[in-house]
Enzyme design. Structure first.
Site, PDB file in Angstrom:
ATOM      1  CG  ASP A 111      -1.844  -0.998   1.242  1.00 46.33           C
ATOM      2  OD1 ASP A 111      -3.220  -0.865   0.920  1.00 46.33           O
ATOM      3  OD2 ASP A 111      -1.479  -2.362   1.420  1.00 46.33           O
TER       4      ASP A 111
ATOM      5  CG  HIS B  42      -6.221  -2.817   9.125  1.00 43.61           C
ATOM      6  ND1 HIS B  42      -7.237  -2.363   8.165  1.00 43.61           N
ATOM      7  CD2 HIS B  42      -5.202  -3.530   8.781  1.00 43.61           C
ATOM      8  CE1 HIS B  42      -6.870  -3.079   7.075  1.00 43.61           C
ATOM      9  NE2 HIS B  42      -5.728  -3.758   7.159  1.00 43.61           N
TER      10      HIS B  42
ATOM     11  NE  ARG C  67      27.429 -13.438  15.016  1.00 48.15           N
ATOM     12  CZ  ARG C  67      28.000 -13.567  13.850  1.00 48.15           C
ATOM     13  NH1 ARG C  67      28.832 -12.362  13.538  1.00 48.15           N
ATOM     14  NH2 ARG C  67      27.863 -14.588  13.165  1.00 48.15           N
TER      15      ARG C  67
END
Length: 220
Positions: free
Chosen positions: A91, A113, A190
């Site tokens: 999107d 959402h 790491r």
């Protein structure tokens, strides 16, 4: 403001907007076309990807099946490889650098959402209409990254250059360059250093050799 412009502005938009639905439907159909090809149909696959993805560099190979949401909001660099079941729910914009390798079932998502169920069902627009609304945050992935199998990258995440993300990780926060990171949620384990070179694994490298990285060119 058009709904697609709202996506890039980082504000609530309506995913059911007719213009957005038309973009997604076109891309979803092209996904199916791609998934029905054989991997050696390189010209046909390249032509389909050219219609799906916003931009991609040379030597891009995606095993398939694929699932792009918008497609046009994704930009991929050169020498990209993705194994089975690549999903990019773009999107918002998804940017992937050069020389990246993704294991099977890699998923990149950008939409978010509302947390409350009532707000998730519907909200009032500026004009007073009741609509399902969400928002999205872009994902940026640097160059020379390797993702193990079943990595999920969540909205708004930036992953730096030269990173290795362990299998099954859910990346919810930014990962700095040159990191080995893994886990749910994904955390930096790491820093990757020259000590990780295959030259230190003679039992695995056998009679092969590494190719030395070219020295950076001096200015002037």
């Amino acid at each position: 403001m058009r709904e697609e412009e709202k996506i890039f502005a980082g504000v609530l938009f309506c995913p059911g907007d007719p213009e957005l639905k038309a973009i997604k439907l076109r891309t979803h159909k092209l996904n199916i076309e791609y998934n029905q090809t054989h991997e050696d149909e390189t010209e046909k696959r390249h032509a389909i990807l050219s219609k799906i993805i916003g931009s991609f560099g040379e030597h891009c190979f995606i095993q398939g099946p694929i699932a792009f949401h918008y497609g046009k909001h994704t930009k991929i660099g050169k020498n990209f490889f993705a194994n089975f079941n690549l999903t990019i729910q773009d999107d918002a914009e998804v940017v992937i650098g050069d020389d990246c390798n993704f294991g099977p079932n890699t998923t990149i998502v950008t939409p978010i959402h509302p947390m409350l169920p009532g707000e998730r069902r519907e909200m009032l627009t500026a004009s007073g209409e009741r609509k399902h609304l969400c928002y999205a945050k872009p994902v940026n992935i640097g160059s020379n990254c390797w993702f193990g199998a079943s990595v999920t990258v969540c909205p708004g995440v930036t992953i730096g250059d030269n990173c290795v993300i362990g299998a099954g990780s859910v990346v919810t926060r930014n990962i700095p360059s040159n990191s080995f990171a893994a886990g749910v949620p994904c955390k930096v384990i790491r820093t990757i250093t020259d000590a990780d070179s295959m030259v230190h694994k003679p039992e695995i490298i056998a009679d092969n050799q590494i190719i030395p990285e070219p020295l950076p060119r001096e200015e002037g």
